[in-house]
Design a protein around this motif. Structure first.
Motif, PDB file in Angstrom:
ATOM      1  N   UNK A 116     -33.102  18.352 -11.575  1.00  0.00           N
ATOM      2  CA  UNK A 116     -31.785  19.198 -12.089  1.00  0.00           C
ATOM      3  C   UNK A 116     -31.874  20.110 -13.003  1.00  0.00           C
ATOM      4  N   UNK A 117     -33.223  20.145 -13.501  1.00  0.00           N
ATOM      5  CA  UNK A 117     -33.618  21.173 -14.419  1.00  0.00           C
ATOM      6  C   UNK A 117     -33.639  22.629 -13.828  1.00  0.00           C
ATOM      7  N   UNK A 130     -40.823  20.313 -20.111  1.00  0.00           N
ATOM      8  CA  UNK A 130     -39.521  19.657 -20.251  1.00  0.00           C
ATOM      9  C   UNK A 130     -39.664  18.282 -19.660  1.00  0.00           C
ATOM     10  N   UNK A 131     -39.076  17.159 -20.397  1.00  0.00           N
ATOM     11  CA  UNK A 131     -38.937  15.812 -19.857  1.00  0.00           C
ATOM     12  C   UNK A 131     -37.741  15.615 -19.060  1.00  0.00           C
ATOM     13  N   UNK A 132     -37.713  15.036 -18.033  1.00  0.00           N
ATOM     14  CA  UNK A 132     -36.663  15.205 -17.015  1.00  0.00           C
ATOM     15  C   UNK A 132     -36.836  13.823 -16.065  1.00  0.00           C
ATOM     16  N   UNK A 133     -35.855  13.901 -14.998  1.00  0.00           N
ATOM     17  CA  UNK A 133     -36.204  13.071 -13.556  1.00  0.00           C
ATOM     18  C   UNK A 133     -36.611  13.951 -12.751  1.00  0.00           C
ATOM     19  N   UNK A 138     -38.970   9.385 -14.163  1.00  0.00           N
ATOM     20  CA  UNK A 138     -39.398  10.035 -15.345  1.00  0.00           C
ATOM     21  C   UNK A 138     -40.669  10.960 -14.891  1.00  0.00           C
TER      22      UNK A 138
ATOM     23  N   UNK B  16     -29.892  11.639 -17.266  1.00  0.00           N
ATOM     24  CA  UNK B  16     -30.820  11.409 -18.119  1.00  0.00           C
ATOM     25  C   UNK B  16     -30.824  10.843 -19.394  1.00  0.00           C
ATOM     26  N   UNK B  61     -34.413  10.049 -20.505  1.00  0.00           N
ATOM     27  CA  UNK B  61     -35.446  10.731 -19.839  1.00  0.00           C
ATOM     28  C   UNK B  61     -35.761  11.974 -20.386  1.00  0.00           C
TER      29      UNK B  61
END
Ligand SMILES: [Zn+2]
Lengths: 182, 94
Positions: A116-117, A130-133, A138, B16, B61
């Motif tokens: 979704x970033x 960036x840390x995200x899903x 993860x 997240x 996350x």
């Protein structure tokens, strides 16, 4: 957008050291610079790099030092020595993750299927992380080059899953003629 | 889906994050001195308001940091976020 062919590249494991400390403490910053040649970036989602080494922002007091030239144990012990006596922690996580690269004209389209970033250049530029899903697992995303090339750090335990997911996500773009197709 | 403004990472999807329940619950300094009713109140009783609610959230996350969120439980609007340890903004501050 360039017409560069879109591809998934397996980059395997990489020297990765998690470091925690206080970036407002000049002794911490100096010790990090002495051990890694890099100062930890303080702005969220930014990185510092020198040749094939980089420091990625993970949190306000947490960074990931990555290197393509130095073995993990050597770098970690050098950092540990430099940070001795300071309120800091060094953890070698080199074996915990695998790295995939998504490159080429449709790299953002591939990632957008499961993340979704906002990776549009106006929101996520060269050198940002960036840390995200991604596909519900993860991921740490780092834009390595303007080509574009996005590197994904994922847990080794879900590496096969992410690889299969990326292969499926990229399929429709494999024979596309870059960014010019209608 | 809520869009939650992490104080460090900026707006990110709710998936997240993890909600840690109501904020500003103070852990009793000497739990052994409490009777069952007072201990039960600390453990289980929450204000559960219809409207403004101060909650703890963690960016699981993302940057993995805890922070407080002032959320309207009726409209689902997030009114503000503020750091752990800070006092909740008063009504009318937004
Ligand atoms: Zn965050």
């Amino acid at each position: 957008m360039s017409g560069e062919r879109t591809a998934i590249v397996e980059r395997g494991s990489r020297t990765s050291i998690v470091v925690r400390g206080d970036a407002r403490d000049v002794r911490f910053v100096r010790a990090m610079a002495a051990a890694t040649g890099l100062e930890p970036p303080v702005a969220p989602g930014t990185t510092a790099h020198h040749l094939l080494d980089a420091v990625l922002w993970l949190g306000p007091d947490e960074w990931l030092v990555v290197s393509e030239t130095q073995p993990g144990h050597a770098l970690a012990s050098r950092m540990q020595q430099a940070l001795q006596g300071l309120h800091a922690a060094v953890i070698d996580v080199s074996d915990a993750r695998v790295v995939y690269a998504v490159t080429g004209a449709h790299a953002r389209d591939v990632l957008a299927k499961g993340c979704a970033l906002d990776l549009h250049p106006r929101a996520f530029s060269l050198g940002q992380c960036a840390s995200s899903l991604l596909a519900e697992v993860p991921v740490l995303i780092h834009q390595r080059s303007a080509e574009p090339c996005f590197e994904l750090y994922v847990a080794r335990s879900v590496g096969e899953y992410v690889r299969a997911w990326l292969r499926a996500a990229v399929r429709e773009h494999l024979h596309a003629s870059g960014g010019s197709s209608p | 889906m809520l869009l939650i403004p992490c104080p460090w990472c900026g707006p990110r999807d709710e998936t997240e994050f993890t909600c840690g329940g109501e904020a500003h619950i103070v852990t009793p300094r000497a739990p052994e001195d409490l009777d069952d009713e007072a201990w039960g109140e600390f453990l289980y009783l929450r204000t559960n308001p219809k409207g403004r609610c101060a909650e703890r959230w963690v960016h699981t996350h993302g940057c993995r940091r805890w922070f407080n969120v002032l959320r309207d439980t009726v409209t689902e609007r997030i009114l503000t976020v503020y750091e752990v340890g800070a006092r909740p903004p008063q009504a009318g501050d937004d």
